[in-house]
Design an enzyme around this catalytic site. Structure first.
Site, PDB file in Angstrom:
ATOM      1  CB  THR A 118      -0.904   0.052   1.243  1.00 11.36           C
ATOM      2  OG1 THR A 118      -0.059   0.079   2.385  1.00 11.36           O
ATOM      3  CG2 THR A 118      -1.812  -1.133   1.322  1.00 11.36           C
ATOM      4  CD  GLU A 157      -4.528  -2.341   3.307  1.00 15.21           C
ATOM      5  OE1 GLU A 157      -5.076  -1.922   2.261  1.00 15.21           O
ATOM      6  OE2 GLU A 157      -3.820  -1.623   4.023  1.00 15.21           O
ATOM      7  CE  LYS A 192     -12.919  13.112  14.346  1.00 20.65           C
ATOM      8  NZ  LYS A 192     -11.900  12.220  14.802  1.00 20.65           N
ATOM      9  CD1 TRP A 205     -16.774  13.845  13.571  1.00 19.28           C
ATOM     10  CD2 TRP A 205     -16.958  11.855  12.571  1.00 19.28           C
ATOM     11  NE1 TRP A 205     -16.154  12.916  14.374  1.00 19.28           N
ATOM     12  CE2 TRP A 205     -16.262  11.687  13.781  1.00 19.28           C
ATOM     13  CE3 TRP A 205     -17.190  10.726  11.772  1.00 19.28           C
ATOM     14  CZ2 TRP A 205     -15.790  10.442  14.214  1.00 19.28           C
ATOM     15  CZ3 TRP A 205     -16.724   9.492  12.205  1.00 19.28           C
ATOM     16  CH2 TRP A 205     -16.032   9.353  13.412  1.00 19.28           C
TER      17      TRP A 205
HETATM   18  P1  ADP Z   1      -3.481   3.245  -2.520  1.00 25.03           P
HETATM   19  O1  ADP Z   1      -3.451   4.407  -1.568  1.00 25.03           O
HETATM   20  O2  ADP Z   1      -2.200   2.540  -2.699  1.00 25.03           O
HETATM   21  O3  ADP Z   1      -4.260   3.516  -3.769  1.00 25.03           O
HETATM   22  P2  ADP Z   1      -5.661   1.597  -1.974  1.00 25.03           P
HETATM   23  O4  ADP Z   1      -6.013   1.441  -3.393  1.00 25.03           O
HETATM   24  O5  ADP Z   1      -5.660   0.390  -1.140  1.00 25.03           O
HETATM   25  O6  ADP Z   1      -4.285   2.194  -1.743  1.00 25.03           O
HETATM   26  O7  ADP Z   1      -6.589   2.708  -1.354  1.00 25.03           O
HETATM   27  C1  ADP Z   1      -7.750   2.366  -0.693  1.00 25.03           C
HETATM   28  C2  ADP Z   1      -8.462   3.587  -0.207  1.00 25.03           C
HETATM   29  O8  ADP Z   1      -8.916   4.377  -1.309  1.00 25.03           O
HETATM   30  C3  ADP Z   1      -9.727   3.256   0.547  1.00 25.03           C
HETATM   31  O9  ADP Z   1      -9.456   2.914   1.877  1.00 25.03           O
HETATM   32  C4  ADP Z   1     -10.504   4.551   0.405  1.00 25.03           C
HETATM   33  O10 ADP Z   1     -10.088   5.530   1.325  1.00 25.03           O
HETATM   34  C5  ADP Z   1     -10.125   5.027  -0.961  1.00 25.03           C
HETATM   35  N1  ADP Z   1     -11.165   4.660  -1.926  1.00 25.03           N
HETATM   36  C6  ADP Z   1     -11.189   3.612  -2.759  1.00 25.03           C
HETATM   37  N2  ADP Z   1     -12.296   3.617  -3.509  1.00 25.03           N
HETATM   38  C7  ADP Z   1     -13.022   4.695  -3.138  1.00 25.03           C
HETATM   39  C8  ADP Z   1     -14.287   5.252  -3.548  1.00 25.03           C
HETATM   40  N3  ADP Z   1     -15.018   4.710  -4.502  1.00 25.03           N
HETATM   41  N4  ADP Z   1     -14.696   6.370  -2.923  1.00 25.03           N
HETATM   42  C9  ADP Z   1     -13.966   6.948  -1.955  1.00 25.03           C
HETATM   43  N5  ADP Z   1     -12.769   6.477  -1.541  1.00 25.03           N
HETATM   44  C10 ADP Z   1     -12.307   5.361  -2.124  1.00 25.03           C
END
Ligand code: ADP
Length: 543
Positions: free
Chosen positions: A185, A330, A438, A443
């Site tokens: 990640t 993950e 916040k 929120w």
């Molecule tokens: P990287 O930061 O490496 O791209 P990830 O792809 O695992 O890592 O990122 C996952 C995160 O991306 C999620 O936990 C969320 O915060 C955000 N995310 C993914 N899809 C969406 C979505 N459709 N809307 C809002 N946030 C999203």
């Protein structure tokens, strides 16, 4: 009493065997890194993947060894994945958009023994090579004719390398819980974390992803994964597409609007998936050139929130169904998808878009809950925010070489996202837990404000961050990049929000910037923005 069914281990290479047997002639068309389009099919791809497996074994690569790939989506990268997995080695996709220091860090951490690299990225690795200690050999994903002169250790052109074996080889057999792939990640703070997929988790995730209310991919589809194989396990498409026997269109290294359009049109792509930034470029290209999308039926948009205006344009102007999806590295990575359940299926126009703004519902294999900070479950009423936690056979239980416990007492993983879930099970991500604003104990969702701002015709990109406020603790600051040649006043932008959100959600101020910083996967780097504006004083702060 045990069931009396066969012990058929869920191994990823069985997916390719199936594709080659049942859908052998189905094509995989790629934009090669060298330039021209290249066409192969599942039967040929399997033969070449077996060569990769055999050649790796000859190099001494064994069960559990990591093989890195730094490559675009092409047929070579796809067959490399299967070849690596087919001997029980582990594909480790490296994201070329990471900072060089991070690349060096993760290659060392993963202890990659071989690096398969596209021509594009050879120069990056040459600069880093003396820091990539565990790499014994670099395999450049090209042929002898295009092989550059390079200082990389034991560098060989891939085509010559796999030609050194005869392909008379059988996949290895091992336990389905064996590691199959790795993806780090991006880690906006601290070191990246290694997520390790197993054969079993990848196979189950693919079965889940192909379902009608998930991605709904079938043998009559032409699937173009624009999402790179190095981003979050390619959203499963490198496994789901062969499992379904779908034709594949692999876009290589050209992800600009014109190149994506060319591929969509030439290959008659029916299904595609990528992050919003890619679709912004495509939509701009379509508009500027008055083009249509007659073949495309469905687009999956995720990775960050899909702007409402984008969903509307795809559906109303181009007749393409939008599936908004949420997931994370993950989770292999799919968590939820926004197909319409019967309760919502009849909706039209704005109310349909309202539902599609949500990230969707979880398919079988993903369980969700939202909790307060103390871990108490929150109601699924579509209003109450909570920390989103997930559980399932394709969700991480630990990070690589890290003993830290990441699951709660019930085995749920905290996603770091905050959201609501409605009574029909639709998740709405309102924020990352560290980005939520916040204000006076309540929120405010930065994502919701950003989505609204993006709908303003003069706005190219928007970010909302919480900035210290003497009375309210934090208040939202709107950071705007205007479209080329546009000008706008603060009041004009703020007026756009009125009536669309509660008054106390309105940003307290607007700043215009030339550029917003991004992570390696195209997300807004809020940590950097927050740092940039940490001493910012709101005009309202004195009140
Ligand atoms: P990287 O930061 O490496 O791209 P990830 O792809 O695992 O890592 O990122 C996952 C995160 O991306 C999620 O936990 C969320 O915060 C955000 N995310 C993914 N899809 C969406 C979505 N459709 N809307 C809002 N946030 C999203």
């Amino acid at each position: 009493m045990l069931g009396l069914m066969q012990d058929w281990q869920l191994l990823c290479h069985r997916i390719l065997d199936h594709a080659a047997t049942q859908h052998g002639g189905r094509q995989i068309v790629s934009r090669s890194v060298e330039g021209p389009f290249h066409t192969t099919n599942y039967a040929e791809l399997r033969v070449r993947a077996l060569r990769v497996a055999q050649r790796l074994e000859r190099s001494g690569i064994k069960l559990g060894d990591r093989v890195a790939t730094l490559a675009w989506n092409t047929w070579r990268h796809l067959e490399a994945w299967y070849g690596i997995m087919g001997i029980g080695a582990v594909y480790h996709t490296v994201n070329p958009r990471l900072f060089p220091d991070q690349i060096a860090w993760i290659v060392n951490h993963a202890e990659d023994r071989v690096m398969m690299v596209d021509l594009t990225f050879v120069p990056i690795l040459e600069k880093l090579a003396d820091r990539l200690k565990p790499i014994e050999q670099y395999v450049v994903l090209t042929d002898a004719e295009h092989m550059p002169a390079t200082t990389l250790k034991n560098a060989v052109p891939y085509e010559e390398w796999i030609a050194e074996v005869d392909g008379d080889f059988a996949w290895k057999e091992f336990d389905e819980n064996t590691a199959a792939g790795m993806c780090y990640t991006s880690g906006t703070t601290g070191h990246p974390k290694g997520v390790v997929y197993s054969h079993r988790s990848n196979v189950l995730h693919s079965l889940m992803a192909g379902q009608p209310d998930a991605m709904d991919v079938g043998a009559r589809d032409v699937v173009m994964p624009v999402v790179p194989m190095f981003h979050a396990n390619c959203w499963g498409l490198a496994l789901t597409s062969p499992m379904a026997g779908a034709t594949m269109a692999m876009p290589g290294g050209k992800l600009d609007g014109a190149s994506i359009y060319e591929m969509l049109d030439n290959c008659r792509v029916s299904f595609t998936a990528a992050v919003p930034t890619v679709w912004l470029m495509l939509l701009a290209h379509l508009e500027a050139n008055n083009l249509k999308l007659p073949h495309l039926k469905k687009v999956v948009i995720g990775g960050s929130a899909c702007p409402r205006a984008m969903a509307q344009k795809f559906q109303d102007v181009y007749g393409v169904e939008v599936i908004h999806a949420w997931g994370m590295t993950e989770m292999s990575p799919l968590g939820t998808l926004g197909s319409l359940k019967p309760e919502y299926a009849g909706l039209k126009g704005e109310s349909r878009l309202d539902v599609q703004q949500k990230q969707g519902h979880s398919p079988f294999c993903v369980e969700m809950k939202i909790t307060d900070d103390a871990g108490n479950p929150m109601p699924w009423d579509g209003k109450t925010f909570g920390r989103l936690k997930v559980r399932g056979p394709a969700v991480a239980r630990r990070y690589f070489k890290d003993d830290a416990e990441i699951l709660d007492a019930e085995g749920f993983f905290d996603t770091g996202d905050v959201g609501t879930i409605d009574r029909y099970g639709y998740l709405n991500i309102t924020d990352r837990s560290k980005d939520v604003i916040k204000s006076g104990g309540e929120w405010i969702s930065s994502i919701e404000l950003e989505n609204l701002a993006i709908g303003h015709p003069k706005v190219a990109e928007a970010a909302v961050i919480g900035v210290r406020h003497p009375k309210w603790d934090e208040r939202p600051l709107l950071v705007i990049v205007l479209k080329e040649g546009q000008s706008a006043s603060k009041d004009e932008l703020l007026a756009f929000f009125r009536g669309k959100v509660a008054n106390w959600w309105l940003p307290d101020d607007v700043v215009f910037v030339r550029e917003i910083p991004h992570t390696a996967t195209g997300k807004i780097l809020k940590t950097v923005l927050r740092d940039q504006f940490k001493d910012y004083a709101f005009p309202t702060a004195a009140a």
